[in-house]
Motif scaffolding. Structure first.
Motif, PDB file in Angstrom:
ATOM      1  N   PRO A 190       0.808  -1.232   0.000  1.00  0.00           N
ATOM      2  CA  PRO A 190       0.000   0.000   0.000  1.00  0.00           C
ATOM      3  C   PRO A 190       0.838   1.279   0.000  1.00  0.00           C
ATOM      4  CG  PRO A 190      -0.874  -1.587   1.570  1.00  0.00           C
ATOM      5  CD  PRO A 190       0.440  -2.133   1.105  1.00  0.00           C
ATOM      6  N   SER A 191       1.953   1.297   0.737  1.00  0.00           N
ATOM      7  CA  SER A 191       2.758   2.514   0.784  1.00  0.00           C
ATOM      8  C   SER A 191       3.420   2.789  -0.565  1.00  0.00           C
ATOM      9  CB  SER A 191       3.834   2.404   1.877  1.00  0.00           C
ATOM     10  OG  SER A 191       4.719   1.342   1.607  1.00  0.00           O
ATOM     11  N   THR A 192       3.839   1.726  -1.264  1.00  0.00           N
ATOM     12  CA  THR A 192       4.412   1.891  -2.593  1.00  0.00           C
ATOM     13  C   THR A 192       3.365   2.413  -3.571  1.00  0.00           C
ATOM     14  OG1 THR A 192       5.996   0.113  -2.202  1.00  0.00           O
ATOM     15  CG2 THR A 192       5.616   0.739  -4.483  1.00  0.00           C
ATOM     16  N   LEU A 193       2.167   1.881  -3.477  1.00  0.00           N
ATOM     17  CA  LEU A 193       1.091   2.354  -4.343  1.00  0.00           C
ATOM     18  C   LEU A 193       0.764   3.819  -4.062  1.00  0.00           C
ATOM     19  CD1 LEU A 193      -1.343  -0.712  -4.335  1.00  0.00           C
ATOM     20  CD2 LEU A 193       0.181   0.030  -6.170  1.00  0.00           C
ATOM     21  N   GLN A 194       0.829   4.199  -2.778  1.00  0.00           N
ATOM     22  CA  GLN A 194       0.571   5.584  -2.429  1.00  0.00           C
ATOM     23  C   GLN A 194       1.607   6.506  -3.059  1.00  0.00           C
ATOM     24  OE1 GLN A 194      -1.937   6.974  -0.904  1.00  0.00           O
ATOM     25  NE2 GLN A 194      -1.076   9.049  -0.843  1.00  0.00           N
ATOM     26  N   ARG A 195       2.885   6.106  -2.991  1.00  0.00           N
ATOM     27  CA  ARG A 195       3.942   6.916  -3.598  1.00  0.00           C
ATOM     28  C   ARG A 195       3.778   6.983  -5.110  1.00  0.00           C
ATOM     29  NH1 ARG A 195       7.123   4.149   0.209  1.00  0.00           N
ATOM     30  NH2 ARG A 195       7.955   2.750  -1.400  1.00  0.00           N
ATOM     31  N   ALA A 196       3.374   5.861  -5.713  1.00  0.00           N
ATOM     32  CA  ALA A 196       3.152   5.847  -7.160  1.00  0.00           C
ATOM     33  C   ALA A 196       2.001   6.767  -7.538  1.00  0.00           C
ATOM     34  CB  ALA A 196       2.877   4.418  -7.637  1.00  0.00           C
ATOM     35  N   GLN A 197       0.959   6.769  -6.718  1.00  0.00           N
ATOM     36  CA  GLN A 197      -0.174   7.656  -6.981  1.00  0.00           C
ATOM     37  C   GLN A 197       0.257   9.119  -6.892  1.00  0.00           C
ATOM     38  OE1 GLN A 197      -3.292   7.687  -4.023  1.00  0.00           O
ATOM     39  NE2 GLN A 197      -4.862   8.056  -5.563  1.00  0.00           N
ATOM     40  N   GLU A 198       1.054   9.444  -5.872  1.00  0.00           N
ATOM     41  CA  GLU A 198       1.516  10.826  -5.706  1.00  0.00           C
ATOM     42  C   GLU A 198       2.407  11.244  -6.871  1.00  0.00           C
ATOM     43  OE1 GLU A 198       3.416  10.613  -1.952  1.00  0.00           O
ATOM     44  OE2 GLU A 198       1.543  10.629  -0.789  1.00  0.00           O
ATOM     45  N   ALA A 199       3.304  10.342  -7.284  1.00  0.00           N
ATOM     46  CA  ALA A 199       4.197  10.677  -8.397  1.00  0.00           C
ATOM     47  C   ALA A 199       3.419  10.896  -9.687  1.00  0.00           C
ATOM     48  CB  ALA A 199       5.232   9.565  -8.578  1.00  0.00           C
ATOM     49  N   THR A 200       2.400  10.062  -9.919  1.00  0.00           N
ATOM     50  CA  THR A 200       1.593  10.196 -11.126  1.00  0.00           C
ATOM     51  C   THR A 200       0.808  11.504 -11.116  1.00  0.00           C
ATOM     52  OG1 THR A 200       1.364   7.785 -11.226  1.00  0.00           O
ATOM     53  CG2 THR A 200      -0.172   9.085 -12.546  1.00  0.00           C
ATOM     54  N   ARG A 201       0.253  11.825  -9.964  1.00  0.00           N
ATOM     55  CA  ARG A 201      -0.527  13.069  -9.858  1.00  0.00           C
ATOM     56  C   ARG A 201       0.381  14.286 -10.051  1.00  0.00           C
ATOM     57  NH1 ARG A 201      -2.897  16.442  -5.508  1.00  0.00           N
ATOM     58  NH2 ARG A 201      -4.996  17.063  -6.167  1.00  0.00           N
ATOM     59  N   GLU A 202       1.571  14.246  -9.478  1.00  0.00           N
ATOM     60  CA  GLU A 202       2.516  15.353  -9.666  1.00  0.00           C
ATOM     61  C   GLU A 202       2.868  15.529 -11.139  1.00  0.00           C
ATOM     62  OE1 GLU A 202       5.982  14.996  -7.316  1.00  0.00           O
ATOM     63  OE2 GLU A 202       4.969  15.384  -5.417  1.00  0.00           O
ATOM     64  N   ARG A 203       3.102  14.409 -11.832  1.00  0.00           N
ATOM     65  CA  ARG A 203       3.479  14.491 -13.235  1.00  0.00           C
ATOM     66  C   ARG A 203       2.322  15.072 -14.070  1.00  0.00           C
ATOM     67  NH1 ARG A 203       5.681   9.989 -13.573  1.00  0.00           N
ATOM     68  NH2 ARG A 203       3.982   8.712 -14.329  1.00  0.00           N
ATOM     69  N   ALA A 252      33.052  12.253 -21.641  1.00  0.00           N
ATOM     70  CA  ALA A 252      31.956  13.136 -22.029  1.00  0.00           C
ATOM     71  C   ALA A 252      30.710  12.761 -21.252  1.00  0.00           C
ATOM     72  CB  ALA A 252      31.679  13.009 -23.534  1.00  0.00           C
ATOM     73  N   ALA A 253      29.783  13.725 -21.132  1.00  0.00           N
ATOM     74  CA  ALA A 253      28.502  13.434 -20.501  1.00  0.00           C
ATOM     75  C   ALA A 253      27.694  12.547 -21.427  1.00  0.00           C
ATOM     76  CB  ALA A 253      27.744  14.732 -20.240  1.00  0.00           C
ATOM     77  N   PRO A 254      26.893  11.593 -20.888  1.00  0.00           N
ATOM     78  CA  PRO A 254      26.054  10.752 -21.749  1.00  0.00           C
ATOM     79  C   PRO A 254      25.118  11.614 -22.579  1.00  0.00           C
ATOM     80  CG  PRO A 254      26.116   9.927 -19.487  1.00  0.00           C
ATOM     81  CD  PRO A 254      26.789  11.252 -19.481  1.00  0.00           C
ATOM     82  N   LEU A 255      24.807  11.116 -23.752  1.00  0.00           N
ATOM     83  CA  LEU A 255      23.949  11.887 -24.646  1.00  0.00           C
ATOM     84  C   LEU A 255      22.545  12.039 -24.104  1.00  0.00           C
ATOM     85  CD1 LEU A 255      24.971  10.489 -28.127  1.00  0.00           C
ATOM     86  CD2 LEU A 255      25.399  12.761 -27.224  1.00  0.00           C
ATOM     87  N   ALA A 256      22.029  10.980 -23.498  1.00  0.00           N
ATOM     88  CA  ALA A 256      20.666  11.026 -22.988  1.00  0.00           C
ATOM     89  C   ALA A 256      20.706  10.924 -21.478  1.00  0.00           C
ATOM     90  CB  ALA A 256      19.830   9.875 -23.562  1.00  0.00           C
ATOM     91  N   GLU A 257      20.041  11.860 -20.808  1.00  0.00           N
ATOM     92  CA  GLU A 257      20.019  11.864 -19.365  1.00  0.00           C
ATOM     93  C   GLU A 257      18.763  11.175 -18.871  1.00  0.00           C
ATOM     94  OE1 GLU A 257      22.327  16.144 -19.024  1.00  0.00           O
ATOM     95  OE2 GLU A 257      20.205  15.957 -18.525  1.00  0.00           O
ATOM     96  N   GLU A 258      18.780  10.799 -17.594  1.00  0.00           N
ATOM     97  CA  GLU A 258      17.644  10.094 -17.014  1.00  0.00           C
ATOM     98  C   GLU A 258      16.423  11.003 -16.970  1.00  0.00           C
ATOM     99  OE1 GLU A 258      16.476   7.826 -12.844  1.00  0.00           O
ATOM    100  OE2 GLU A 258      18.444   8.703 -13.151  1.00  0.00           O
ATOM    101  N   ASP A 259      15.250  10.450 -17.287  1.00  0.00           N
ATOM    102  CA  ASP A 259      14.009  11.222 -17.241  1.00  0.00           C
ATOM    103  C   ASP A 259      13.761  11.711 -15.830  1.00  0.00           C
ATOM    104  OD1 ASP A 259      13.540  10.877 -19.869  1.00  0.00           O
ATOM    105  OD2 ASP A 259      12.156   9.198 -19.630  1.00  0.00           O
ATOM    106  N   ARG A 260      13.228  12.917 -15.703  1.00  0.00           N
ATOM    107  CA  ARG A 260      12.842  13.450 -14.408  1.00  0.00           C
ATOM    108  C   ARG A 260      11.405  13.906 -14.509  1.00  0.00           C
ATOM    109  NH1 ARG A 260      16.761  18.126 -13.188  1.00  0.00           N
ATOM    110  NH2 ARG A 260      15.250  18.417 -11.530  1.00  0.00           N
ATOM    111  N   SER A 261      10.656  13.683 -13.455  1.00  0.00           N
ATOM    112  CA  SER A 261       9.267  14.122 -13.436  1.00  0.00           C
ATOM    113  C   SER A 261       8.950  14.696 -12.076  1.00  0.00           C
ATOM    114  CB  SER A 261       8.330  12.950 -13.754  1.00  0.00           C
ATOM    115  OG  SER A 261       8.511  11.926 -12.810  1.00  0.00           O
ATOM    116  N   GLY A 262       7.863  15.442 -12.027  1.00  0.00           N
ATOM    117  CA  GLY A 262       7.451  16.026 -10.756  1.00  0.00           C
ATOM    118  C   GLY A 262       8.322  17.208 -10.391  1.00  0.00           C
ATOM    119  N   VAL A 263       8.317  17.535  -9.091  1.00  0.00           N
ATOM    120  CA  VAL A 263       9.106  18.670  -8.625  1.00  0.00           C
ATOM    121  C   VAL A 263      10.109  18.198  -7.620  1.00  0.00           C
ATOM    122  CG1 VAL A 263       7.292  20.343  -8.998  1.00  0.00           C
ATOM    123  CG2 VAL A 263       7.388  19.150  -6.829  1.00  0.00           C
TER     124      VAL A 263
END
Length: 474
Positions: free
Chosen positions: A402-415, A463-474
């Motif tokens: 349940p706590s993981t699902l809660q965090r997933a819900q919050e992350a989705t809503r933020e995005r 050199a820095a990698p060409l593609a950086e990791e996706d970031r979402s939310g704040v």
């Protein structure tokens, strides 16, 4: 019990609580009974010794402390209920006085956010992602560098060459050399590692089988502190010289790099990755600008306890990351040239900024009626688990937590809230609150073997990698 409460800025309530003496006496009696059952008094079974002997043995202060540990949380909770105060943070007791027992406690209230006129005044300028031929050429040049070979040459040493040398160095004429290396390989680069400043320049112009003796001053931070800052005499015997040979820029090179039929295919792949990175950079800048504007036009109040908690969490996380790199925080701060107080203040400032952004975005999501359904939560869990070693097992465990699902819900809503905020800020309402797909997501179903090869080759030459990791939310 007498209680009075006073509201304090920002978003806090202070309680003055006076507790009846009879209640304190009962709490002390109960504490005595608990402690007497844990204390061994010679000649008595546990809990059977006279109270005076137990008090002399453990001290009355210890009994009072035990009593207050149980009594204080209870009376503070009762005070909040009596005053009809709903706490948002854990109460903090600021003082305790006796005769009679008086407590002063402070509790944080829920944050209060009043959004500004975001529909009318929240606007940010958007730039078009651009990739130039110069950027593409620079990446391909770094790829060529990573495939370069060292080839023997019959000429004097030049900057950037690799040489084979015997090296001896002594300080103050000592018989035992501080350095004594045979057949050592060294790249002639003034910005690279060298035993003393100016060593690389001394090799330039030497030829195979030539010997040279010269004196240089060791750096002040030399690893052997007793030698730091002293002059050292170096003797070098040069055996061979090699220069870096870059591969020809042709179709064969493109095939060597990855699954590309020709050079044009390689350039197209590099351009695609650069464009993805540029799109992500532009989007991140827009998100930051939109969030800053939303915070700026809104009124946001929250108790200072939130900043303390967030800063402490950030500091603990940061400390763990530093220690995982084999450093201790004092070492790290010395490298940065900062003291602990300055670093802590920076953490507090960043913590406050994060809290303001999070609260503003949450209020915006409420105002826009942004919700998350079960399928979206499951999609978020699937996306997060996709990069793990056993993705299916990780996903099953996450969906059952349940706590993981809660965090997933919050992350989705933020995005979703951030996507909607960008629509408002840029005047683009075409996406209906959904996150626009990036170039990376649009092409996620194709093989990325060649892209990974490009990135890994770039990493090999720093050199820095060409593609950086996706970031979402704040």
């Amino acid at each position: 019990m007498k209680v009075s409460s006073t509201e304090l800025p920002p978003r806090q309530v202070a309680f003055d609580i006076e507790v009846e003496q009879e209640r304190l006496d009962r709490a002390i009696d109960e504490a005595y009974r608990r402690l007497s059952g844990r204390v061994d008094v010679p000649g008595f079974r546990r809990g059977k010794a006279p109270r005076s002997m137990v008090e002399r043995l453990i001290g009355r202060d210890r009994i009072v402390e035990e009593a207050l540990d149980r009594l204080v949380p209870d009376v503070v909770t009762e005070a909040m209920q009596q005053e009809k105060i709903e706490a948002y943070t854990r109460p903090r007791v600021e003082s305790i006085e006796f005769d009679p027992l008086r407590l002063k406690a402070v509790v944080g209230l829920a944050p209060k956010v009043e959004l500004g006129d975001y529909k009318g005044s929240l606007r940010v300028d958007s730039e078009q992602p651009e990739v130039s031929d110069e950027q593409i050429d620079a990446v391909i040049q770094r790829l060529r560098d990573s495939y370069a070979q060292w080839a023997p040459v019959e000429r004097a040493v030049q900057l950037g060459d690799r040489v084979g040398i015997d090296l001896q160095a002594t300080v103050d004429g000592e018989s035992r050399p501080m350095l004594d290396s045979k057949d050592a390989e060294y790249v002639v680069d003034p910005d690279g590692a060298q035993p003393a400043p100016g060593f690389a320049e001394q090799l330039i112009g030497m030829s195979s089988d030539e010997e040279k003796t010269f004196t240089l001053t060791l750096p002040d931070d030399y690893r052997e502190t007793e030698l730091a800052g002293k002059p050292a005499e170096f003797h070098v015997s040069l055996h061979w010289v090699k220069e870096r040979e870059l591969p020809a820029l042709d179709d064969e090179f493109a095939q060597q790099v990855g699954e590309y039929s020709d050079l044009a295919g390689l350039r197209a792949a590099v351009e695609s990755q650069l464009r993805t990175r540029e799109e992500e950079r532009v989007r991140e800048q827009l998100e930051q600008a939109a969030m800053n504007k939303l915070v700026e036009i809104s009124s946001i109040e929250f108790p200072p306890q939130l900043v303390e908690h967030q800063a402490q969490h950030m500091l603990e996380t940061f400390t763990r990351n530093v220690e995982q790199q084999g450093l201790q925080m004092p070492q790290y701060l010395r490298m940065l040239g900062k003291d602990q107080d300055t670093f802590d203040q920076e953490m507090r400032s960043e913590a406050e900024s994060r809290i303001r952004r999070t609260l503003a975005l949450d209020a915006f999501a409420n105002a826009e009626n942004i919700g998350v359904d079960q399928q979206e939560v499951e999609d978020e869990v699937h996306r997060a688990a996709a990069g793990t070693e056993d993705a299916a097992a990780v996903e099953r465990l996450a969906l059952a937590n349940p706590s993981t699902l809660q965090r997933a819900q919050e992350a989705t809503r933020e995005r979703k809230a951030m996507a909607r905020l960008l629509e408002v800020a840029t005047g683009d309402g075409r996406n209906g609150g959904q996150k626009p797909a990036t170039s990376r997501e649009k092409t996620a179903d194709r093989s990325e073997t060649s892209d990974t090869e490009i990135e890994s080759r770039e990493a090999q030459v720093g050199a820095a990698p060409l593609a950086e990791e996706d970031r979402s939310g704040v």
